[in-house]
Design an enzyme around this catalytic site. Structure first.
Site, PDB file in Angstrom:
ATOM      1  N   HIS A   1      39.351  33.629  42.526  1.00 58.33           N
ATOM      2  CA  HIS A   1      39.784  34.235  41.266  1.00 58.33           C
ATOM      3  C   HIS A   1      38.629  34.127  40.277  1.00 58.33           C
ATOM      4  CE1 HIS A   1      44.402  33.751  41.917  1.00 58.33           C
ATOM      5  NE2 HIS A   1      43.783  34.208  42.999  1.00 58.33           N
TER       6      HIS A   1
ATOM      7  N   GLU B   1      38.502  33.027  37.299  1.00 54.99           N
ATOM      8  CA  GLU B   1      38.453  31.735  36.614  1.00 54.99           C
ATOM      9  C   GLU B   1      37.812  30.657  37.493  1.00 54.99           C
ATOM     10  OE1 GLU B   1      42.645  33.438  35.624  1.00 54.99           O
ATOM     11  OE2 GLU B   1      41.145  33.632  37.212  1.00 54.99           O
TER      12      GLU B   1
ATOM     13  N   CYS C   1      46.900  32.007  36.802  1.00 57.92           N
ATOM     14  CA  CYS C   1      47.929  31.564  37.738  1.00 57.92           C
ATOM     15  C   CYS C   1      47.945  30.032  37.789  1.00 57.92           C
ATOM     16  CB  CYS C   1      47.646  32.149  39.128  1.00 57.92           C
ATOM     17  SG  CYS C   1      46.240  31.359  39.961  1.00 57.92           S
TER      18      CYS C   1
ATOM     19  N   CYS D   1      44.613  28.372  38.953  1.00 59.75           N
ATOM     20  CA  CYS D   1      43.538  28.417  37.956  1.00 59.75           C
ATOM     21  C   CYS D   1      43.810  27.469  36.797  1.00 59.75           C
ATOM     22  CB  CYS D   1      43.332  29.857  37.479  1.00 59.75           C
ATOM     23  SG  CYS D   1      42.705  30.923  38.798  1.00 59.75           S
TER      24      CYS D   1
END
Length: 180
Positions: free
Chosen positions: A70, A72, A100, A103
């Site tokens: 992701h 992040e 999410c 993260c």
């Protein structure tokens, strides 16, 4: 590895003009657009400390064959590598979509001071959307959260991406041969 193709032009100096949340979120949006062009869900992230961009990236789980890639996570990994420390105190993470649970967990462990996100995610967001892991009492670190910065631009980018994917899916269905 996070996309740092614009890294040198994004770094600001301590003597430069101060940048607000909109400035950094626009950079995150540009990263999200780059991700969309690469076929990834358009989420971009920028990590800033003392007015300087430490790392910026976009989602890459598809291209990296990595479910943890992701935006992040990629930014936190790159920043930790650059700074030589897995703790990132005094940093602000700008991201185009509410993070999410994975993260948010990484942000708590990295000791990110502040999270600024654009679009809320009522299905999987963990900063108050679907869950509030940021404020969970079991965590010994608190992250200041600001949501909705350039929300409509980020939401439109996501809507457009998925609209395009649905259209491409319908086109494939229409043109696919029937039978053998």
């Amino acid at each position: 590895m996070p996309d740092s193709s614009h890294q040198l032009t994004l770094l600001g100096g301590p003597d430069g003009p101060p940048h607000g949340d909109d400035h950094w979120m626009r950079i995150a949006l540009r990263k999200a657009e780059a991700g969309a062009q690469a076929g990834e869900v358009p989420v971009g992230a920028v990590l800033v400390r003392h007015g300087q961009c430490i790392a910026c990236s976009h989602n890459a789980p598809i291209s990296e064959c990595d479910p943890t890639a992701h935006a992040e996570i990629r930014v936190l990994r790159e920043a930790a590598r650059r700074l030589g420390n897995y703790r990132l105190p005094g940093t602000t993470l700008y991201v185009t979509l509410e993070p999410c649970p994975m993260c948010v967990g990484a942000m708590v462990h990295a000791r990110v001071a502040r999270l600024v996100y654009a679009a809320s995610d009522t299905r999987t967001g963990a900063a108050g959307g679907a869950l509030d892991l940021v404020g969970h009492e079991s965590h010994n670190h608190r992250i200041e959260v600001t949501g909705g910065v350039l929300r409509e631009q980020a939401a439109e980018l996501l809507r457009g991406f998925f609209r395009s994917r649905r259209t491409m899916g319908k086109a494939k269905t229409v043109t696919a041969p029937v039978g053998d």
